[in-house]
Design an enzyme around this catalytic site. Structure first.
Site, PDB file in Angstrom:
ATOM      1  CG  ASP B 116      -2.178   0.832   0.968  1.00 42.41           C
ATOM      2  OD1 ASP B 116      -2.453   1.184  -0.197  1.00 42.41           O
ATOM      3  OD2 ASP B 116      -2.883   1.135   1.942  1.00 42.41           O
ATOM      4  CE1 TYR B 118      -0.402   8.252   4.423  1.00 47.62           C
ATOM      5  CE2 TYR B 118       1.688   9.416   4.353  1.00 47.62           C
ATOM      6  CZ  TYR B 118       0.462   9.190   4.954  1.00 47.62           C
ATOM      7  OH  TYR B 118       0.121   9.896   6.091  1.00 47.62           O
ATOM      8  CG  HIS B 123      -4.816  10.392   3.400  1.00 40.27           C
ATOM      9  ND1 HIS B 123      -5.872  10.232   4.277  1.00 40.27           N
ATOM     10  CD2 HIS B 123      -3.914   9.439   3.735  1.00 40.27           C
ATOM     11  CE1 HIS B 123      -5.618   9.228   5.094  1.00 40.27           C
ATOM     12  NE2 HIS B 123      -4.442   8.723   4.789  1.00 40.27           N
ATOM     13  NE  ARG B 132       4.243  14.695  11.300  1.00 40.60           N
ATOM     14  CZ  ARG B 132       3.644  13.601  10.805  1.00 40.60           C
ATOM     15  NH1 ARG B 132       3.517  12.533  11.542  1.00 40.60           N
ATOM     16  NH2 ARG B 132       3.197  13.594   9.553  1.00 40.60           N
ATOM     17  CD  GLU B 188      -6.526   4.831   5.089  1.00 43.29           C
ATOM     18  OE1 GLU B 188      -6.147   5.594   5.983  1.00 43.29           O
ATOM     19  OE2 GLU B 188      -5.742   4.135   4.421  1.00 43.29           O
ATOM     20  CD  GLU B 190      -5.523   2.822  -0.061  1.00 47.10           C
ATOM     21  OE1 GLU B 190      -4.783   2.160  -0.811  1.00 47.10           O
ATOM     22  OE2 GLU B 190      -5.342   2.940   1.162  1.00 47.10           O
ATOM     23  CG  ASP B 222      -5.788   0.553   3.925  1.00 48.36           C
ATOM     24  OD1 ASP B 222      -5.742  -0.528   4.522  1.00 48.36           O
ATOM     25  OD2 ASP B 222      -4.969   1.478   4.114  1.00 48.36           O
ATOM     26  NE  ARG B 226      -8.417   6.156  10.042  1.00 45.36           N
ATOM     27  CZ  ARG B 226      -7.624   6.044   8.986  1.00 45.36           C
ATOM     28  NH1 ARG B 226      -6.351   5.695   9.137  1.00 45.36           N
ATOM     29  NH2 ARG B 226      -8.086   6.249   7.772  1.00 45.36           N
ATOM     30  CD  GLN B 229      -3.410   4.076  11.229  1.00 43.71           C
ATOM     31  OE1 GLN B 229      -4.627   4.038  11.088  1.00 43.71           O
ATOM     32  NE2 GLN B 229      -2.592   4.579  10.326  1.00 43.71           N
ATOM     33  CE1 TYR B 233       1.998   6.405  14.729  1.00 44.71           C
ATOM     34  CE2 TYR B 233       3.055   6.241  12.601  1.00 44.71           C
ATOM     35  CZ  TYR B 233       2.686   6.987  13.684  1.00 44.71           C
ATOM     36  OH  TYR B 233       2.989   8.310  13.729  1.00 44.71           O
ATOM     37  CE  LYS B 242      -3.800   1.720   7.634  1.00 47.74           C
ATOM     38  NZ  LYS B 242      -4.562   2.664   6.798  1.00 47.74           N
ATOM     39  CB  THR B 246      -7.583  -4.920   2.305  1.00 53.84           C
ATOM     40  OG1 THR B 246      -6.688  -4.605   3.374  1.00 53.84           O
ATOM     41  CG2 THR B 246      -7.437  -3.905   1.180  1.00 53.84           C
ATOM     42  CB  THR B 344      -6.384   7.704   1.775  1.00 52.20           C
ATOM     43  OG1 THR B 344      -6.304   6.561   2.607  1.00 52.20           O
ATOM     44  CG2 THR B 344      -7.771   8.302   1.863  1.00 52.20           C
ATOM     45  CD  GLU B 358      -8.112  12.499   4.824  1.00 55.81           C
ATOM     46  OE1 GLU B 358      -7.777  13.311   3.966  1.00 55.81           O
ATOM     47  OE2 GLU B 358      -8.225  11.265   4.599  1.00 55.81           O
TER      48      GLU B 358
END
Lengths: 411, 411
Positions: B116, B118, B123, B132, B188, B190, B222, B226, B229, B233, B242, B246, B344, B358
């Site tokens: 997968d 990114y 996203h 952050r 997600e 995709e 996907d 949340r 994760q 991670y 995940k 899928t 995503t 989001e």
């Protein structure tokens, strides 16, 4: 949990002479599986069992598919072990064998998914110290068995040379990365667990069922490009720094063969205890293993390899059963032949490190080899080998064979 | 690069009436592949092609293995497309078909490895902002196509319900994690790229060869937990958040069918240009795609689904060709049937987001649905569906079929 029986009896001997050599990896008490064919032939690979310096071909036993064999329940696996033991023990009639020296090997089964864990806490701490001197161990490490999905297609069997990868590398003082041949090729000293029957999607299993899903162990070298890794791995983890190749030994040493070398699973004083789904009295009693692990190197200038490091699987912070149980705890389906790496198993002492990254302090302190050569990371032509064995008074030594690979120059 | 030919002619009609409906996903110009059998039968699945509301069975054409079909060179793929077109076009003699409503589907091929990426920069920025605020996009993002290995075993076909996973969750103010059912199940949005012939280990290919290795696209959800994760991670990436499932659509829309919808690949003013191994004049001319993407939701209280979001593949920061080329750039072997998710694909506007994370500002601002219900993340019984299509004046609309899944209660 496998109880000990007469197949673990150290006094039992085989009619295959080499199996009675105390130094062999493959005594009658081991009986590891492999996929083999006659060297240089174009025959399909067959399922075999290692005994001394020979291979017993199981195609005549109706065993033609390793993954189907792995799907069998534990009781059937143990019955097969007994039948193999009886066939190869002293006094049984000799049958045709193929010398290992006349065989070639391939991956022992179809590997649907390969997952790599991170159960070596001394490795996690040492590597963390290189990146985060004040906070080497992340707060989740002692609670959750950290793991990630690896690349299954590039898992190769011992003896397959690997080409030095190219990739994006960003020097700390540069504005932009460059695409170049990796200059920091490293090894990682691991064992790989092959999954047995496994579970259906959406159906986790309990910690005390985990042994049913553990088929056996192989040696695993998780080759790593240390200059590609730091630039690519945020935020989704290692990718091309690892996927250029992972080497395994051709042999799967069964959990039954390793039963004598189980140890209690304990946590250091003051560490968090595993959450209930990763804990049970049976697990605490016997989920760890005493398996010696070694890294060997032969540079093009050497006639014979030298040992760089030795460690032991008992230093793993999470057990094989915890790896399996945690992996399936969200309902993820594990399948026969899936491969679960332990992660780099470094010991607590600096000289017990399972990677060159640790042995050379991140490439800053070269190793001086007995012939005077120096190494930080691997150079073209270097051959890196892993070895492993379990031994204990009163039992025959059980070994894992070779897990070797040579680095070819970059394209 | 596929040039346009008479198989892209919007005026061409099929003898299958439903294929001429302007709203169909499967006009004569699409011809997507699937693996199907008669509903409720125990027959082996067969390779088929979607046309209108019907399926053409290719087993009579000697095509019995999708992965073998994917291994064919581009010239052979295009020749097959022409033959399918000629068989199904108006005026050709009718042959037996199976109504899609009488079929059941499975994964269209064996998926050796699932990766997968990114590539959705909007996203990446939106998710990064949640974690952050001052530094949403990591410094490597605009240089290296970020990706990670995913779990192949738990890729399921549209319509397969998924059980809400349990896992370790650590509330920010707690000292220790708890093992519980996830309360933050997300989707997600995709697309998934299926690999064609692929490359041998140690043999990368150039950016202008990438199209040869691109077989076709599928929709891909996907699913993500949340709350699992963020705890698991670091440092190796997403894992059990995940791997519980899928979902892909049953259909593979070929790159040939999508040729009319190619766009130039451009970078915003001031952004770094791709490194030379990910750049070429041909790539710049036509490596992006104009494919509309949508998220739909049907809660148990709804008679019909509602659309939550729409986006477009043209917002991807990295192209499909760059995903392929980068993945193999270290020598990693890609194999026919491997699946590469785009990541995503959110659009630049908040309402074009490809995940609930989001759309709800990290679960802080619930969506109010037309029937008055509210949702942050998915509740048991919710059905989440993805849709996609490409359309352009002068060409027939090409659609992707359904990619649906329903959340079952945790065990």
């Amino acid at each position: 949990m496998t109880t000990l029986d007469h197949t673990h009896d150290a006094a039992a001997r085989s009619w295959v002479a080499a199996a009675n050599d105390p130094a062999t990896d493959f005594p009658l008490q081991n009986l590891p599986f492999c996929a083999f064919r006659s060297l240089g032939s174009l025959e399909p690979f067959r399922v075999g069992v290692g005994i001394g310096d020979q291979i017993l071909d199981l195609s005549g036993w109706g065993i033609t598919d390793m993954n189907a064999l792995m799907a069998r329940r534990g009781t059937e696996r143990r019955a097969l072990r007994h039948r193999l033991f009886d066939t190869l023990k002293e006094g049984a009639p000799a049958v045709a064998l193929l010398p290992q020296a006349h065989a070639e090997f391939t991956r022992p089964c179809r590997i649907g998914d390969y997952t790599d864990f991170y159960t070596g806490i001394h490795h996690a701490r040492a590597v963390g110290r290189l990146f985060r001197p004040d906070n080497p161990l992340l707060p989740n490490y002692q609670w959750v068995p950290i793991g990630y999905h690896g690349r299954a297609s590039s898992v190769v069997v011992s003896g397959t040379p690997l080409r030095r990868p190219r990739g994006q590398v960003k020097p700390p003082d540069a504005d932009a990365p460059v695409f170049k041949a990796s200059a920091r090729i490293d090894c990682e000293l691991e064992l790989g667990l092959f999954v047995g029957p496994g579970n259906a999607l959406g159906e986790p299993f309990g910690i005390d069922e985990a042994d049913e899903h553990a088929f056996g162990l192989t040696l695993l070298n998780d080759w790593s490009a240390r200059d590609i890794q730091p630039w690519e791995y945020q935020p989704l983890g290692p990718f091309l720094a690892k996927s250029f190749g992972t080497t395994i030994s051709p042999w799967i040493v069964t959990m039954e063969a390793l039963a004598p070398f189980r140890l209690p699973f304990t946590r250091p004083e003051g560490d968090p205890q595993p959450l209930p789904y990763l804990d049970s009295p049976t697990h605490r009693a016997q989920a760890a293993f005493d398996i010696e692990l070694e890294i060997w190197l032969r540079t093009p200038a050497m006639a014979a390899p030298v040992r760089l490091s030795r460690s032991n699987l008992r230093h793993a912070y999470w057990s094989l059963a915890q790896m399996l149980t945690h992996h399936a705890s969200n309902g993820c389906n594990l399948q026969p032949g899936d491969l679960l790496g332990t992660g780099t198993i470094s010991g607590p002492q600096p000289e017990e490190a399972g990677s060159l990254l640790e042995l050379t302090a991140g490439g800053k302190q070269p190793l001086t080899l007995p012939n005077g050569e120096q190494r930080t990371f691997l150079l073209d032509g270097d051959e890196l080998g892993l070895r492993a064995y379990a031994e204990k008074p009163g039992f025959r030594r059980v070994g894992f064979g070779a897990c070797d690979g040579r680095i070819l120059p970059a394209l």
